[in-house]
Design an enzyme around this catalytic site. Structure first.
Site, PDB file in Angstrom:
ATOM      1  N   GLU A  17       1.306  -1.080  -0.244  1.00  0.00           N
ATOM      2  CA  GLU A  17       0.394   0.078   0.528  1.00  0.00           C
ATOM      3  C   GLU A  17       0.702   1.714   0.045  1.00  0.00           C
ATOM      4  O   GLU A  17       2.323   0.587   0.218  1.00  0.00           O
ATOM      5  CB  GLU A  17      -0.882  -0.537   1.254  1.00  0.00           C
ATOM      6  N   ASN A 155     -10.090   5.884   1.914  1.00  0.00           N
ATOM      7  CA  ASN A 155      -9.472   6.002   0.626  1.00  0.00           C
ATOM      8  C   ASN A 155      -9.232   6.480  -0.566  1.00  0.00           C
ATOM      9  O   ASN A 155      -9.925   7.958  -0.079  1.00  0.00           O
ATOM     10  CB  ASN A 155      -9.353   4.159  -0.215  1.00  0.00           C
ATOM     11  N   ASP A 207      -9.630   2.426  -4.259  1.00  0.00           N
ATOM     12  CA  ASP A 207      -8.623   2.011  -3.363  1.00  0.00           C
ATOM     13  C   ASP A 207      -7.643   3.090  -3.076  1.00  0.00           C
ATOM     14  O   ASP A 207      -8.699   4.237  -3.417  1.00  0.00           O
ATOM     15  CB  ASP A 207      -7.616   0.963  -3.477  1.00  0.00           C
TER      16      ASP A 207
END
Length: 301
Positions: A17, A155, A207
């Site tokens: 991430e 997000n 995301d």
């Protein structure tokens, strides 16, 4: 012709991430939330440095004075890659026990914004109820006011290159929406929240995100095997298929900001039985998006 998507680092991360380009030294910072670990990758040499973090690390940003700022369970922290030292800057976020940072982004004035979510994952979204995730902002003076609330899985934080718009999403399957806000750069205040894009019209949920120089919003479509470009008017402009089911975060990088880097989820978090279709899940990927990107500035704290 669709762009080639190459795995530039077969990292085997569990929850890759937070990838972000550090223009000062031309390297990429990224995190594995589940490890938990902080990484710094040099695309020119292929070298990837790794530091174990003391708790779940949700996001990272290059720091104006060198090193990086990371969002840990202890709070906003400065990280020194030379010594490996972690210094707490502010404990106000992620707040109560059981919460962690998730996605983050630095605004054009150098303030680091990041949301929070439960470590155990978001609760089921009940009709009329809001999530307990919050959005915080780390100032240059290290104060950290709470800015927004009500998120399940915050997000998609991004700021338009002209500083006029802030974007934010919620990945929860019951929400899967990207919002746009008018953004006052001087005060750091978002207002006039409206739906920018409802991702039910595409395969993946929203995301992490990145902005390009044209002001288009690039979305990592988790569970959709896709990266999607959305125009400022909220229309899908381009869909790029990627060789992983769960892309998680995006960053434009390279000396000319003309490469799009992608992190993703790996073994244990991808759909069981799909491993053979995505043998490099958990890696860092790169593609030529056909446009020049925008890279956020370093954190001023």
């Amino acid at each position: 012709m669709a762009p080639t998507v190459d795995c530039v680092l077969d990292a085997r991360a569990t929850l890759g991430e937070g990838i972000v380009w550090d223009a000062a030294d031309r390297r990429l910072w990224w995190v594995d939330i589940a490890a938990p670990a902080l990484h710094r990758f040099d695309p020119a040499t292929g070298r990837n440095e790794t530091w174990t973090m003391p708790s779940a690390v949700g996001c990272v940003a290059p720091r104006e004075r060198g090193g990086a700022v990371v969002g840990l369970e202890e709070g906003w922290c400065a990280f020194n890659p030379d010594s490996g030292a972690v210094e707490v800057l502010n404990r106000n976020a992620p707040g109560e026990a059981g919460m962690r940072f998730n996605d983050g982004c630095v605004d054009p004035a150098g303030r680091f914004w990041a949301g929070t979510m439960p470590k155990a994952g978001p609760a089921n979204a009940a009709a009329g109820e809001l999530g307990n995730g919050l959005l915080f902002r780390l100032e240059a003076d290290r104060s950290s006011p709470q800015m927004l609330d009500g998120f399940y899985t915050q997000n998609g934080l991004a700021f338009s290159p002209d500083s006029a718009v802030m974007y934010l999403s919620d990945s929860h399957p019951a929400v899967r929406t990207i919002w746009a806000f008018d953004f006052d750069l001087e005060s750091g205040t978002p207002s006039n929240r409206r739906v920018f894009f409802d991702t039910r019209q595409v395969a993946g949920r929203p995301d992490g995100a990145a902005m390009d120089a044209d002001g288009c919003y690039w979305m990592a479509g988790i569970e959709g095997w896709q990266v999607i470009r959305i125009t400022p008017g909220g229309k899908v402009d381009r869909i790029i298929e990627v060789p992983v089911e769960k892309p998680t975060c995006l960053a434009f990088g390279g000396p000319r900001l003309d490469t799009l880097y992608v992190t993703c989820m790996g073994a244990g978090l991808i759909t069981k039985g799909s491993e053979a279709k995505q043998p490099q899940a958990g890696g860092v990927f790169a593609l030529d998006p056909g446009v020049t990107g925008y890279a956020p500035p370093p954190c001023a704290a």
